[in-house]
Design a protein around this motif. Sequence first.
Motif, PDB file in Angstrom:
ATOM      1  N   GLU A  38       2.347  -4.573  10.664  1.00 22.13           N
ATOM      2  CA  GLU A  38       2.963  -5.201   9.576  1.00 22.13           C
ATOM      3  C   GLU A  38       4.418  -4.728   9.081  1.00 22.13           C
ATOM      4  OE1 GLU A  38      -1.460  -5.182   9.471  1.00 22.13           O
ATOM      5  OE2 GLU A  38       0.157  -3.885   9.957  1.00 22.13           O
ATOM      6  N   LYS A  65      11.211  -9.420  -2.059  1.00 20.08           N
ATOM      7  CA  LYS A  65       9.818  -9.387  -1.810  1.00 20.08           C
ATOM      8  C   LYS A  65       8.881  -8.348  -2.081  1.00 20.08           C
ATOM      9  CE  LYS A  65       7.347  -9.648   2.868  1.00 20.08           C
ATOM     10  NZ  LYS A  65       6.540 -10.834   2.222  1.00 20.08           N
ATOM     11  N   LEU A  66       9.281  -7.131  -2.602  1.00 14.46           N
ATOM     12  CA  LEU A  66       8.523  -6.192  -3.270  1.00 14.46           C
ATOM     13  C   LEU A  66       8.105  -6.437  -4.482  1.00 14.46           C
ATOM     14  CD1 LEU A  66      10.042  -2.925  -1.566  1.00 14.46           C
ATOM     15  CD2 LEU A  66       8.030  -4.097  -0.770  1.00 14.46           C
ATOM     16  N   ASP A  69       5.818  -9.795  -4.176  1.00 17.65           N
ATOM     17  CA  ASP A  69       4.242  -9.379  -3.591  1.00 17.65           C
ATOM     18  C   ASP A  69       3.569  -8.414  -4.258  1.00 17.65           C
ATOM     19  OD1 ASP A  69       5.128 -11.289  -1.665  1.00 17.65           O
ATOM     20  OD2 ASP A  69       5.214  -9.950   0.039  1.00 17.65           O
ATOM     21  N   TYR A  70       4.367  -7.312  -5.004  1.00 19.89           N
ATOM     22  CA  TYR A  70       3.498  -6.252  -5.478  1.00 19.89           C
ATOM     23  C   TYR A  70       4.019  -6.126  -7.184  1.00 19.89           C
ATOM     24  CZ  TYR A  70       3.034  -5.566  -0.400  1.00 19.89           C
ATOM     25  OH  TYR A  70       2.695  -5.618   0.783  1.00 19.89           O
ATOM     26  N   LYS A 114       2.439  -2.049   4.573  1.00 14.83           N
ATOM     27  CA  LYS A 114       1.394  -3.081   4.544  1.00 14.83           C
ATOM     28  C   LYS A 114       0.371  -3.135   3.315  1.00 14.83           C
ATOM     29  CE  LYS A 114      -1.797  -1.016   7.075  1.00 14.83           C
ATOM     30  NZ  LYS A 114      -2.859  -0.434   8.008  1.00 14.83           N
ATOM     31  N   LYS A 115       0.110  -4.357   3.046  1.00 19.27           N
ATOM     32  CA  LYS A 115      -0.585  -4.559   1.840  1.00 19.27           C
ATOM     33  C   LYS A 115      -1.889  -3.919   1.690  1.00 19.27           C
ATOM     34  CE  LYS A 115      -1.707  -8.622  -1.077  1.00 19.27           C
ATOM     35  NZ  LYS A 115      -0.748  -8.485  -2.136  1.00 19.27           N
ATOM     36  N   ASN A 118      -3.533  -4.912  -4.624  1.00 26.82           N
ATOM     37  CA  ASN A 118      -2.220  -5.720  -5.248  1.00 26.82           C
ATOM     38  C   ASN A 118      -1.029  -4.826  -4.979  1.00 26.82           C
ATOM     39  OD1 ASN A 118      -3.169  -3.565  -6.743  1.00 26.82           O
ATOM     40  ND2 ASN A 118      -2.978  -4.999  -8.752  1.00 26.82           N
ATOM     41  N   THR A 119      -1.105  -3.903  -4.013  1.00 27.74           N
ATOM     42  CA  THR A 119       0.042  -3.295  -3.664  1.00 27.74           C
ATOM     43  C   THR A 119       0.255  -2.758  -2.239  1.00 27.74           C
ATOM     44  OG1 THR A 119       1.452  -1.242  -4.686  1.00 27.74           O
ATOM     45  CG2 THR A 119      -1.037  -0.846  -4.327  1.00 27.74           C
ATOM     46  N   CYS A 120       1.037  -1.815  -1.897  1.00 27.75           N
ATOM     47  CA  CYS A 120       1.259  -1.136  -0.554  1.00 27.75           C
ATOM     48  C   CYS A 120       1.023   0.076  -0.746  1.00 27.75           C
ATOM     49  CB  CYS A 120       2.194  -1.958   0.118  1.00 27.75           C
ATOM     50  SG  CYS A 120       3.644  -1.249  -0.501  1.00 27.75           S
ATOM     51  N   GLN A 124       2.752   2.623  -3.850  1.00 31.13           N
ATOM     52  CA  GLN A 124       1.599   3.535  -4.555  1.00 31.13           C
ATOM     53  C   GLN A 124       2.051   4.874  -4.551  1.00 31.13           C
ATOM     54  OE1 GLN A 124      -2.026   4.599  -2.558  1.00 31.13           O
ATOM     55  NE2 GLN A 124      -3.201   3.478  -3.836  1.00 31.13           N
TER      56      GLN A 124
END
Length: 264
Positions: A38, A65-66, A69-70, A114-115, A118-120, A124
């Motif tokens: 990933e 993207k971050l 996506d998050y 990697k996802k 709802n975060t990575c 985190q």
Amino acid sequence: MGDQSARIDSTGEQETSSTRPEPIRDAFGISNSFLCSEDQDLWSQLHPSNATIGTQKELESLKKKLKEDYNMKDQLWKLLKRFLAGPNQKNIIDEGFLSVHGFIAVTKWFGSFKKMGNTCYCLQQVDNLMRKGGVKRGKSFVSWFAGFITNDKANEYLCKEKCGTFLVRFSESLCSEGGFCVAVKLKEDEVLQYQIKGNYQQACNGQRYNAKLRLISKEAQDIGPCTNIVELVHELRCGVGDIEGEFETICPDLPLNATFQGYN
């Protein structure tokens, strides 16, 4: 014939090999070894040519993207960007270059992109550091994390403080392993530096991040394993183990303190 390595940068100006920053393999001491597919896919999306150095476009693409996506906060990005830059890489922060070595190094310290829900893992852990990596003093937040400072600089910070003052930094010798170092003032003329090692290869294998960090002591039993650096420092401050040094006071005026202010 012209320089065959010349290209057009994000400003429309021609960029040659002499103006691009050198790859920072020496700064991190790591090779192009992604933690998982990933992360490799993400880097390929950012830079399809798989070059080791990108431009501001790739750095902004990662930020976008971050955030999309998050829902990454701008303040978290500010700290993550400094980590991506690495030691002595001011040009990457100021000019917006993104290095594959910095990208990989961050995943070794804080986990994969990697996802995970709802975060990575990476966001985190950086979020956890910003929330819990220090204490509130009045309206300010004082963090024990100093980021990229050298052994000598850590000694310089601590030598003027009282005994029991400590800080945590990225380890110079363990950069390739995602390692940290904790430094504590023991006596008026003595600062102890302990290495912190973990298992970055398996840290993201489960539902929860677990780097299995251990503080290595030659004189006493190791401290750990702990899931992350925040947990390990908490154990040190609670007096777990029998290592030399009292981890009572967070070293003031560390270089990342301003970045931590107001984060919640």
